[in-house]
Design a protein around this motif. Structure first.
Motif, PDB file in Angstrom:
ATOM      1  N   ARG A 287      20.855 -31.945  17.245  1.00 37.20           N
ATOM      2  CA  ARG A 287      20.400 -31.558  15.913  1.00 37.20           C
ATOM      3  C   ARG A 287      20.609 -30.065  15.654  1.00 37.20           C
ATOM      4  O   ARG A 287      21.088 -29.663  14.586  1.00 37.20           O
ATOM      5  N   GLN A 288      20.271 -29.220  16.639  1.00 35.16           N
ATOM      6  CA  GLN A 288      20.412 -27.785  16.415  1.00 35.16           C
ATOM      7  C   GLN A 288      21.876 -27.343  16.394  1.00 35.16           C
ATOM      8  O   GLN A 288      22.202 -26.282  15.874  1.00 35.16           O
ATOM      9  N   ALA A 289      22.763 -28.173  16.954  1.00 37.62           N
ATOM     10  CA  ALA A 289      24.179 -27.815  16.971  1.00 37.62           C
ATOM     11  C   ALA A 289      24.890 -28.131  15.661  1.00 37.62           C
ATOM     12  O   ALA A 289      26.008 -27.673  15.431  1.00 37.62           O
ATOM     13  N   ILE A 290      24.243 -28.915  14.800  1.00 40.62           N
ATOM     14  CA  ILE A 290      24.854 -29.271  13.514  1.00 40.62           C
ATOM     15  C   ILE A 290      24.831 -28.059  12.582  1.00 40.62           C
ATOM     16  O   ILE A 290      23.795 -27.409  12.409  1.00 40.62           O
ATOM     17  N   THR A 291      25.958 -27.767  11.991  1.00 42.80           N
ATOM     18  CA  THR A 291      26.094 -26.570  11.155  1.00 42.80           C
ATOM     19  C   THR A 291      25.100 -26.531  10.005  1.00 42.80           C
ATOM     20  O   THR A 291      24.558 -25.477   9.672  1.00 42.80           O
ATOM     21  N   LYS A 292      24.819 -27.666   9.406  1.00 40.58           N
ATOM     22  CA  LYS A 292      23.936 -27.682   8.239  1.00 40.58           C
ATOM     23  C   LYS A 292      22.463 -27.509   8.599  1.00 40.58           C
ATOM     24  O   LYS A 292      21.617 -27.356   7.708  1.00 40.58           O
ATOM     25  N   THR A 293      22.138 -27.540   9.898  1.00 45.70           N
ATOM     26  CA  THR A 293      20.755 -27.303  10.306  1.00 45.70           C
ATOM     27  C   THR A 293      20.423 -25.831  10.125  1.00 45.70           C
ATOM     28  O   THR A 293      21.083 -24.958  10.692  1.00 45.70           O
ATOM     29  N   ALA A 294      19.406 -25.551   9.319  1.00 43.24           N
ATOM     30  CA  ALA A 294      19.044 -24.154   9.012  1.00 43.24           C
ATOM     31  C   ALA A 294      18.631 -23.407  10.265  1.00 43.24           C
ATOM     32  O   ALA A 294      18.059 -23.971  11.195  1.00 43.24           O
ATOM     33  N   GLU A 295      18.938 -22.124  10.292  1.00 44.71           N
ATOM     34  CA  GLU A 295      18.524 -21.265  11.400  1.00 44.71           C
ATOM     35  C   GLU A 295      17.079 -20.832  11.148  1.00 44.71           C
ATOM     36  O   GLU A 295      16.795 -20.026  10.273  1.00 44.71           O
ATOM     37  N   SER A 296      16.169 -21.387  11.901  1.00 43.44           N
ATOM     38  CA  SER A 296      14.753 -21.099  11.738  1.00 43.44           C
ATOM     39  C   SER A 296      14.271 -20.141  12.818  1.00 43.44           C
ATOM     40  O   SER A 296      14.966 -19.884  13.804  1.00 43.44           O
ATOM     41  N   THR A 297      13.082 -19.627  12.632  1.00 42.32           N
ATOM     42  CA  THR A 297      12.486 -18.736  13.630  1.00 42.32           C
ATOM     43  C   THR A 297      12.376 -19.438  14.972  1.00 42.32           C
ATOM     44  O   THR A 297      12.694 -18.859  16.023  1.00 42.32           O
ATOM     45  N   ILE A 298      11.922 -20.691  14.966  1.00 44.10           N
ATOM     46  CA  ILE A 298      11.734 -21.428  16.207  1.00 44.10           C
ATOM     47  C   ILE A 298      13.060 -21.683  16.910  1.00 44.10           C
ATOM     48  O   ILE A 298      13.184 -21.491  18.127  1.00 44.10           O
ATOM     49  N   LEU A 299      14.072 -22.106  16.163  1.00 45.58           N
ATOM     50  CA  LEU A 299      15.383 -22.322  16.772  1.00 45.58           C
ATOM     51  C   LEU A 299      15.930 -21.034  17.366  1.00 45.58           C
ATOM     52  O   LEU A 299      16.492 -21.024  18.461  1.00 45.58           O
ATOM     53  N   ASN A 300      15.753 -19.953  16.627  1.00 42.95           N
ATOM     54  CA  ASN A 300      16.278 -18.665  17.067  1.00 42.95           C
ATOM     55  C   ASN A 300      15.590 -18.164  18.330  1.00 42.95           C
ATOM     56  O   ASN A 300      16.237 -17.692  19.271  1.00 42.95           O
ATOM     57  N   LYS A 301      14.268 -18.290  18.379  1.00 46.90           N
ATOM     58  CA  LYS A 301      13.504 -17.752  19.504  1.00 46.90           C
ATOM     59  C   LYS A 301      13.611 -18.603  20.762  1.00 46.90           C
ATOM     60  O   LYS A 301      13.500 -18.089  21.879  1.00 46.90           O
ATOM     61  N   LEU A 302      13.793 -19.911  20.584  1.00 43.19           N
ATOM     62  CA  LEU A 302      13.791 -20.807  21.735  1.00 43.19           C
ATOM     63  C   LEU A 302      15.188 -21.240  22.177  1.00 43.19           C
ATOM     64  O   LEU A 302      15.321 -21.937  23.187  1.00 43.19           O
ATOM     65  N   GLY A 303      16.209 -20.832  21.434  1.00 44.91           N
ATOM     66  CA  GLY A 303      17.565 -21.259  21.746  1.00 44.91           C
ATOM     67  C   GLY A 303      18.042 -20.883  23.136  1.00 44.91           C
ATOM     68  O   GLY A 303      18.318 -21.744  23.976  1.00 44.91           O
TER      69      GLY A 303
END
Length: 263
Positions: free
Chosen positions: A75-91
């Motif tokens: 899910r996080q690898a899909i381009t249309k998935t918005a870059e959120s604080t949680i995705l950014n911090k936990l990536g």
């Protein structure tokens, strides 16, 4: 909060690394089982489990964990998935943790005991630290938010299992190598591990308000109860009491406290 912004090329690179690390973790585990090289995770744990034993069926939770982290990674690898604080911090932390659990399979298979300890504690720490540091953002996510369901839940599930698996790993190695400190009896060391895991489960759940983090810990403690019922009644009693406390406490902490409360 979830930010509505498209990922940059740098962020997409990070996402690609996360996906690759998740696939590596799953593939290496499946390869070990199908090809039969070395010990399985359950066999490694059972090799020197005289101090603290977990029923073999408990390790089936890895199937759920692998599916969960793949859902997160895809899910996080899909381009249309918005870059959120949680995705950014936990990536990046999640990528390191995934690589760590994959390498742990290799270390356990070949009985590289010291490496298993470093890898499992390191993977737990690298995942839990940023989750706790960003607890405010995690608590603020709506209950049905996609980041909660596809980021927080999968990573909480992995972090929870590592929380109980790490001390079991340590006691297994210490027992097998005969270096368990003689100041306390093996049963006392095992009960101390159960107590510390229980306290960690409740403390982290209080910070994150994530029941999913506590569930694999309760599952593991139940596995200890089943495995120790016949050979160590005192330890089995402590384990089932701890499992109940973790489960009930986590439900109360998750649903009775307001997620938005700042702590």
């Amino acid at each position: 909060m979830t930010a509505i912004e498209r990922p940059t090329p740098v962020q997409m690179t990070r996402r690609g690394v996360v996906l690759a690390a998740a696939v590596f973790a799953v593939v290496i585990a499946e390869a070990q089982m199908l090809m039969g090289w070395g010990q399985t995770a359950a066999e490694f744990a059972a090799d020197s489990d005289a101090t603290l034993k977990v029923a073999g069926y408990a390790f089936s939770i890895w199937a759920v964990i692998y599916v969960a982290i793949l859902i997160y990674a895809v899910r996080q690898a899909i381009t249309k998935t918005a870059e959120s604080t949680i995705l950014n911090k936990l990536g990046w932390p999640s990528a390191i943790a995934f690589a760590g659990i994959g390498l742990w399979i290799v270390a356990a298979a070949f009985d590289w005991e010291a490496a298993t300890i470093v890898l499992i504690f390191g993977s737990a720490a690298v995942l839990l630290a940023p989750m706790l540091m960003n607890a405010r953002h995690i608590r603020a996510l709506p209950r049905r938010d996609m980041d909660r369901m596809t980021v927080v839940w999968p990573l909480s599930l992995l972090a929870g299992w590592l929380t109980i698996a790490a001390p079991v790993n340590l006691l297994t190695v210490a027992t097998g190598d005969g270096v368990l400190p003689a100041g306390l009896s093996p049963t006392t060391w095992a009960i101390l591990a159960v107590v510390l895991v229980t306290l960690a489960a409740l403390a982290v759940t209080w910070r994150l308000r994530s029941l999913v983090y506590a569930l694999p810990i309760a599952w593991g403690l139940l596995g200890v109860f089943v495995a120790e019922t016949e050979r160590n009644t005192l330890l089995a009693t402590a384990a089932i009491a701890a499992a109940g406390l973790v489960l009930v406490g986590a439900v109360i902490l998750t649903f009775k406290l307001r997620p938005s409360v700042e702590r």
